[in-house]
Design an enzyme around this catalytic site. Structure first.
Site, PDB file in Angstrom:
ATOM      1  CG  HIS A  46      35.839 -68.868 -53.023  1.00 53.21           C
ATOM      2  ND1 HIS A  46      37.241 -70.124 -53.272  1.00 53.21           N
ATOM      3  CD2 HIS A  46      35.774 -67.644 -52.544  1.00 53.21           C
ATOM      4  CE1 HIS A  46      38.290 -68.313 -53.511  1.00 53.21           C
ATOM      5  NE2 HIS A  46      36.950 -67.647 -52.875  1.00 53.21           N
ATOM      6  CB  ALA A  47      34.441 -75.353 -52.393  1.00 54.93           C
TER       7      ALA A  47
END
Length: 605
Positions: free
Chosen positions: A138-139
């Site tokens: 998700h980064a």
């Protein structure tokens, strides 16, 4: 390139129990090749398109002691083969076997010493289908940019190929050297020393935002302080529970037009109805309404450099109301209040707050929260995350084979143990349900109930909408009316293919943020018509059996009831006032078979 505060937070808070990656489960009709994928050809295609996704070739460089945010750098040892994997389902290769495989792939964290993504090709599905599972941290992406990437991975035409398509020449990669040695230590020390200043600045902005929100007069409605506790507000384990379903976008829009609400309100309403039915059947339905966190795209359609550009809002799900149509109208009011407050507070508040603490401090606080099991004693902040992302508006293909569905797997954590994510694709909305295994042993029961709830709203729209007027002279039938712009801030966003800047040289998410595939599209990353299928009341066969279908709503269920506990609950708002009646032309559907809300996962008739 230095990570943003929010991207860095996803990394710092990750643990074995809280993996912070997302997964997009893509189902493709490969019946013409016997359910097989030519891995060599697919690898060549992926290699040719990776230059348009530069972040997928970069790895992390951590700051000393976690005092400064990490940097992305080009991976000199990048090998595409290290990111491609193959698996085969056990017989019979149905939707539950596919979900079990997805759960197993999901639960393992991505290694930090190479680019943070993997791609799985899963064969052995029923009726010659194959599945592609793209797992990415998700980064790297939010929901909107992740949905846009699908238009790069897959083709817009059945006959497209790497050999014939005109791919842009990638721009030269700018060589970036992250700080090293004493320079890195200096950056970390300065970051730590500046924490009080950044925190004070963000708290000041928060205070100003609260004042602005209070002036709207809807702060209490948009920021509820009495969130009830449910089984999804407890600490979670390592095992996940995953299910999925598909609903018809035209059916969702029909309900939207009939009741004068938004597409995203309808999505929230069918999720709310399913949660009410489930918890009521378990004897655990709270008297107060459940609250959803709805991620929202914070770019307002602007450019992005990858990573996460999201904020969020809290929306009451009106689960204390028994009647589905009344519940929908109440959710519409709650959603309007949340939008007004979120707009007053500013879309950059969440991202700004994440800039203040250094990653090491976030990791320390996250570890304390997990180890002390604080989720079981602290007040609940919300009961579910409900994300709805606009996806591709036209059919896509993988080497000439039609893509049939995109289902998302988001993130859950202690106290935030339920994620329900939708992504619009062509004429449907594909929905994934992710939870802790103990909290949700049968996720397909909840997914199937979401389909059923749309049928209940379709029935309510048909029953309550005013009949068409009879004219003395022939005239054109009255239209539903022009669709309203449905996106973050009620605007029409740019096409999904233009949503990514550095990540995609074209266009929230995955699988976890917001807007509109056609003139009207869901608002969330929560802001987002399969082929017509015979409804549960139709006796006509829909055609030969297809793979991984969601069952039709249960037969024999009384109209207006929504499941096991319907007979015993009184609820409120059982009838609708004249002022609350919908507008539109839903009566045009009368006499037609009830829709099954698409319910197609791995294939169509």
């Amino acid at each position: 390139m230095k990570l943003s505060g929010l991207d860095s937070a996803f990394l710092a808070l990750e643990s074995q129990e809280w993996p912070a990656h997302v997964v997009c489960l893509t189902i493709v009709d490969a019946s013409d090749t016997g359910g097989r994928v030519d891995r060599a050809a697919f690898e060549r295609t992926l290699a040719a398109r990776l230059p348009r996704l530069p972040l997928l070739g970069r790895k992390l460089v951590q700051g000393p002691w976690g005092l400064a945010r990490p940097h992305w750098v080009e991976d000199p040892d990048f090998e595409l083969a290290n990111h491609l994997h193959r698996a085969t389902l056990q017989a019979p290769g149905g939707r539950r076997e596919l979900a079990d495989m997805a759960e197993e792939i999901y639960r393992h964290r991505l290694p930090r010493d190479r680019p943070l993504w993997d791609w799985w090709i899963v064969e052995g599905l029923e009726h010659g289908r194959v599945a592609h599972l793209w797992k990415v941290h998700h980064a790297c992406i939010d929901g909107r940019s992740g949905a846009a990437m699908q238009e790069i991975f897959f083709d817009a035409e059945a006959g497209a190929s790497v050999e014939t398509e005109a791919l842009p020449v990638p721009a030269p990669v700018e060589v970036f050297e992250p700080p090293r040695g004493w320079q890195a230590v200096r950056e970390g020390v300065l970051s730590l020393a500046g924490t009080p200043v950044r925190a004070g600045r963000q708290l000041g902005r928060l205070g100003q935002g609260v004042v602005q929100a209070a002036l709207t007069g809807r702060l209490g409605q948009a920021l509820p302080l009495n969130v009830p506790r449910t089984r999804y507000n407890e600490p979670i384990g390592k095992r996940r529970s995953y299910g999925f379903c598909t609903v018809s976008l035209p059916d969702v829009k029909l309900v939207k037009n009939a009741f004068g609400v938004k597409v995203n309100d309808v999505v929230l309403a069918i999720v709310a109805g399913a949660l009410r039915e489930q918890l009521d059947g378990l004897g655990e339905l709270p008297e107060r309404q459940l609250i959803a966190t709805v991620p929202v795209d914070a770019t307002r359609g602007g450019e992005r450099a990858g990573g996460n550009m999201i904020t969020g809002m809290l929306v009451g799900l009106a689960t204390d109301i028994a009647e589905p149509a009344e519940r929908l109208l109440c959710i519409h009011e709650n959603s309007n209040a949340a939008k007004a407050v979120q707009s007053a507070m500013g879309g950059e508040l969440l991202t700004g707050l994440a800039e203040a603490p250094p990653p090491a401090l976030l990791g320390l606080l996250g570890g304390l929260y997990r180890d002390a099991q604080l989720a079981s004693v602290l007040p609940a902040l919300c009961n579910a995350t409900v994300s709805n992302v606009p996806g591709p508006r036209t059919p896509l293909y993988a080497h000439g084979q039609k893509v049939e569905a995109f289902h998302s797997m988001g993130i859950i954590a202690d106290g935030f143990g339920l994620f329900i994510g939708g992504m619009s694709y062509h004429d449907q909305i594909d929905i994934g349900v992710l939870a802790d295994k103990e909290a949700l042993p049968d996720p397909f029961a909840l997914a199937d109930s979401i389909v059923e709830q749309l049928n209940l709203l379709l029935k309510a729209a048909d029953e309550i909408a005013p009949a068409q007027r009879v004219r003395d002279l022939p005239a054109d039938p009255e239209p539903f009316g022009e669709p309203e712009a449905e996106a973050v801030g009620d605007r029409v966003d740019e096409p999904a293919a233009e949503a990514v800047a550095d990540v995609v040289d074209a266009p929230e998410a995955v699988p976890g943020s917001a807007t509109d595939p056609e003139p009207e599209q869901p608002e969330s990353e929560a802001e987002p018509e399969p082929e017509a299928a015979s409804g549960p009341e139709s006796e006509a066969a829909a055609g030969p059996a297809t793979a991984i279908k969601v069952p039709a709503p249960r037969r024999g269920q009384a109209a207006g009831k929504s499941g096991a506990g319907a007979a015993k609950r009184a609820g409120k708002g059982a009838t609708m006032s004249a002022a609350a009646k919908p507008t539109g032309n839903a009566a045009a559907r009368r006499g037609q078979p009830k829709s099954r809300a698409a319910g197609v996962e791995a294939g169509r008739t």
